[in-house]
Scaffold this motif. Structure first.
Motif, PDB file in Angstrom:
ATOM      1  N   LEU A  58       0.834  -1.198   0.000  1.00 54.18           N
ATOM      2  CA  LEU A  58       0.000   0.000   0.000  1.00 54.18           C
ATOM      3  C   LEU A  58       0.871   1.250   0.000  1.00 54.18           C
ATOM      4  N   ILE A  59       0.537   2.189  -0.858  1.00 52.52           N
ATOM      5  CA  ILE A  59       1.293   3.444  -0.956  1.00 52.52           C
ATOM      6  C   ILE A  59       0.891   4.376   0.183  1.00 52.52           C
ATOM      7  N   ARG A  80     -10.515  -8.185   6.357  1.00 57.75           N
ATOM      8  CA  ARG A  80     -11.963  -7.886   6.322  1.00 57.75           C
ATOM      9  C   ARG A  80     -12.316  -6.966   5.161  1.00 57.75           C
ATOM     10  N   PHE A  81     -11.492  -5.974   4.901  1.00 61.38           N
ATOM     11  CA  PHE A  81     -11.743  -5.020   3.821  1.00 61.38           C
ATOM     12  C   PHE A  81     -11.721  -5.717   2.457  1.00 61.38           C
ATOM     13  N   CYS A  82     -10.796  -6.672   2.283  1.00 62.73           N
ATOM     14  CA  CYS A  82     -10.535  -7.253   0.964  1.00 62.73           C
ATOM     15  C   CYS A  82     -11.129  -8.633   0.735  1.00 62.73           C
ATOM     16  N   PHE A  83     -11.520  -9.344   1.776  1.00 62.65           N
ATOM     17  CA  PHE A  83     -11.869 -10.757   1.672  1.00 62.65           C
ATOM     18  C   PHE A  83     -12.915 -11.026   0.598  1.00 62.65           C
ATOM     19  N   ASN A  84     -12.585 -11.992  -0.260  1.00 61.77           N
ATOM     20  CA  ASN A  84     -13.493 -12.480  -1.292  1.00 61.77           C
ATOM     21  C   ASN A  84     -13.949 -11.379  -2.252  1.00 61.77           C
ATOM     22  N   LYS A  85     -13.080 -10.399  -2.504  1.00 58.99           N
ATOM     23  CA  LYS A  85     -13.470  -9.256  -3.334  1.00 58.99           C
ATOM     24  C   LYS A  85     -12.523  -9.066  -4.509  1.00 58.99           C
ATOM     25  N   THR A  86     -13.079  -8.428  -5.530  1.00 59.61           N
ATOM     26  CA  THR A  86     -12.253  -7.924  -6.619  1.00 59.61           C
ATOM     27  C   THR A  86     -11.918  -6.495  -6.260  1.00 59.61           C
ATOM     28  N   LEU A  87     -10.642  -6.179  -6.280  1.00 58.79           N
ATOM     29  CA  LEU A  87     -10.143  -4.879  -5.853  1.00 58.79           C
ATOM     30  C   LEU A  87      -9.658  -4.085  -7.059  1.00 58.79           C
ATOM     31  N   ARG A 101       7.656  -5.383  -5.391  1.00 63.77           N
ATOM     32  CA  ARG A 101       6.234  -5.334  -5.031  1.00 63.77           C
ATOM     33  C   ARG A 101       5.548  -4.206  -5.809  1.00 63.77           C
ATOM     34  N   HIS A 102       4.300  -4.440  -6.174  1.00 64.82           N
ATOM     35  CA  HIS A 102       3.514  -3.398  -6.829  1.00 64.82           C
ATOM     36  C   HIS A 102       3.088  -2.388  -5.775  1.00 64.82           C
ATOM     37  N   LEU A 103       3.251  -1.113  -6.073  1.00 63.62           N
ATOM     38  CA  LEU A 103       2.861  -0.030  -5.161  1.00 63.62           C
ATOM     39  C   LEU A 103       1.526   0.509  -5.627  1.00 63.62           C
ATOM     40  N   ALA A 104       0.519   0.481  -4.744  1.00 64.16           N
ATOM     41  CA  ALA A 104      -0.818   0.858  -5.199  1.00 64.16           C
ATOM     42  C   ALA A 104      -1.677   1.424  -4.078  1.00 64.16           C
ATOM     43  N   TYR A 105      -2.690   2.154  -4.519  1.00 64.57           N
ATOM     44  CA  TYR A 105      -3.808   2.539  -3.673  1.00 64.57           C
ATOM     45  C   TYR A 105      -4.863   1.473  -3.984  1.00 64.57           C
ATOM     46  N   VAL A 106      -5.412   0.844  -2.952  1.00 67.64           N
ATOM     47  CA  VAL A 106      -6.320  -0.290  -3.141  1.00 67.64           C
ATOM     48  C   VAL A 106      -7.741   0.124  -2.778  1.00 67.64           C
ATOM     49  N   ARG A 111     -14.113   2.878  -1.714  1.00 67.56           N
ATOM     50  CA  ARG A 111     -13.374   3.123  -0.467  1.00 67.56           C
ATOM     51  C   ARG A 111     -11.928   2.699  -0.659  1.00 67.56           C
ATOM     52  N   MET A 112     -11.001   3.524  -0.170  1.00 67.89           N
ATOM     53  CA  MET A 112      -9.575   3.236  -0.312  1.00 67.89           C
ATOM     54  C   MET A 112      -9.039   2.591   0.961  1.00 67.89           C
ATOM     55  N   LEU A 113      -8.489   1.394   0.830  1.00 70.46           N
ATOM     56  CA  LEU A 113      -7.930   0.672   1.970  1.00 70.46           C
ATOM     57  C   LEU A 113      -6.835   1.483   2.658  1.00 70.46           C
ATOM     58  N   ASN A 114      -5.943   2.096   1.900  1.00 73.51           N
ATOM     59  CA  ASN A 114      -4.843   2.865   2.478  1.00 73.51           C
ATOM     60  C   ASN A 114      -5.388   3.893   3.475  1.00 73.51           C
ATOM     61  N   ARG A 115      -6.340   4.692   3.036  1.00 73.97           N
ATOM     62  CA  ARG A 115      -6.914   5.754   3.874  1.00 73.97           C
ATOM     63  C   ARG A 115      -7.706   5.172   5.044  1.00 73.97           C
ATOM     64  N   GLU A 116      -8.457   4.102   4.801  1.00 72.59           N
ATOM     65  CA  GLU A 116      -9.280   3.503   5.860  1.00 72.59           C
ATOM     66  C   GLU A 116      -8.428   2.900   6.973  1.00 72.59           C
ATOM     67  N   LEU A 117      -7.272   2.333   6.642  1.00 71.54           N
ATOM     68  CA  LEU A 117      -6.354   1.812   7.667  1.00 71.54           C
ATOM     69  C   LEU A 117      -5.882   2.930   8.592  1.00 71.54           C
ATOM     70  N   VAL A 118      -5.544   4.076   7.993  1.00 71.82           N
ATOM     71  CA  VAL A 118      -5.095   5.224   8.800  1.00 71.82           C
ATOM     72  C   VAL A 118      -6.255   5.752   9.630  1.00 71.82           C
ATOM     73  N   ARG A 119      -7.431   5.871   9.032  1.00 70.37           N
ATOM     74  CA  ARG A 119      -8.612   6.384   9.736  1.00 70.37           C
ATOM     75  C   ARG A 119      -9.012   5.479  10.905  1.00 70.37           C
ATOM     76  N   ALA A 120      -8.722   4.186  10.785  1.00 74.24           N
ATOM     77  CA  ALA A 120      -9.036   3.240  11.866  1.00 74.24           C
ATOM     78  C   ALA A 120      -7.973   3.253  12.965  1.00 74.24           C
ATOM     79  N   GLY A 121      -6.904   4.032  12.770  1.00 73.75           N
ATOM     80  CA  GLY A 121      -5.832   4.076  13.762  1.00 73.75           C
ATOM     81  C   GLY A 121      -4.968   2.833  13.745  1.00 73.75           C
ATOM     82  N   LEU A 122      -4.807   2.228  12.555  1.00 79.99           N
ATOM     83  CA  LEU A 122      -4.037   0.999  12.435  1.00 79.99           C
ATOM     84  C   LEU A 122      -2.844   1.138  11.491  1.00 79.99           C
ATOM     85  N   ALA A 123      -2.577   2.366  11.046  1.00 79.99           N
ATOM     86  CA  ALA A 123      -1.403   2.665  10.215  1.00 79.99           C
ATOM     87  C   ALA A 123      -1.132   4.156  10.320  1.00 79.99           C
ATOM     88  N   ILE A 124       0.096   4.526   9.997  1.00 87.47           N
ATOM     89  CA  ILE A 124       0.459   5.945   9.988  1.00 87.47           C
ATOM     90  C   ILE A 124       0.775   6.365   8.552  1.00 87.47           C
TER      91      ILE A 124
END
Length: 172
Positions: A58-59, A80-87, A101-106, A111-124
């Motif tokens: 994740l970028i 949970r965000f990605c399970f059984n999904k096409t991204l 590794r491929h660098l991407a916004y997912v 909804r963007m996983l990168n931003r949601e991880l930060v918003r959940a307080g699980l990444a900086i």
């Protein structure tokens, strides 16, 4: 003998199209669709694309490392965000890191996983040039997580940033 090219309507139209192409942004974001395969940790995953497997980093975000506090929660959030999904994977300026590794916004459903991880307080948020398209959004998401005491912000943050953790806990 002199050859003359009169400006016909067709040539004017061609010049007009050429000017539009030159004025357009140098690179519109390229996006591909890929099927989620698994999470390696909070900010890395594997996807299936055109019959092969890609490792995606994740970028712009850094999640806690294996055995670091909140690492399991960050990985579970990604699953949970990605399970059984096409991204949808959106690339920025550099498509791969030094490890291949491929660098991407997912994304999924806008909804963007990168931003949601930060918003959940699980990444900086981390700024890694030249891939900085959404860095300001990540800073806003971090501010929101801090103010609402989500994830590791409930205790004021991590004891060490993931980068500090990697330096003090090298892989064997």
């Amino acid at each position: 003998m002199r050859h003359r090219n009169p400006l016909t309507p067709q040539r004017l139209f061609g010049l007009f199209l050429l000017a539009l192409l030159c004025a357009a942004p140098a690179s519109a974001a390229e996006t591909i669709s890929a099927r989620f395969l698994g999470a390696l940790d909070g900010d890395s995953l594997r996807v299936v694309y055109q019959g092969g497997t890609l490792e995606v980093r994740l970028i712009g975000v850094d999640a806690p490392e294996y055995k670091q506090e909140y690492s399991r929660k960050a990985k579970e959030f990604t699953v949970r965000f990605c399970f059984n999904k096409t991204l949808q994977l959106e690339y920025d300026k550099e498509r791969k890191d030094r490890y291949g590794r491929h660098l991407a916004y997912v994304y999924h459903n806008g909804r963007m996983l990168n931003r949601e991880l930060v918003r959940a307080g699980l990444a900086i948020p981390i700024r890694v040039k030249p891939n900085t398209r959404y860095f300001e959004q990540f800073l806003e998401a971090e501010k929101d997580a801090r103010e609402n005491r989500r994830g590791f912000w409930i205790k004021g943050g991590l004891d060490m940033t993931p980068a500090q953790w990697r330096k003090t806990h090298p892989r064997k």
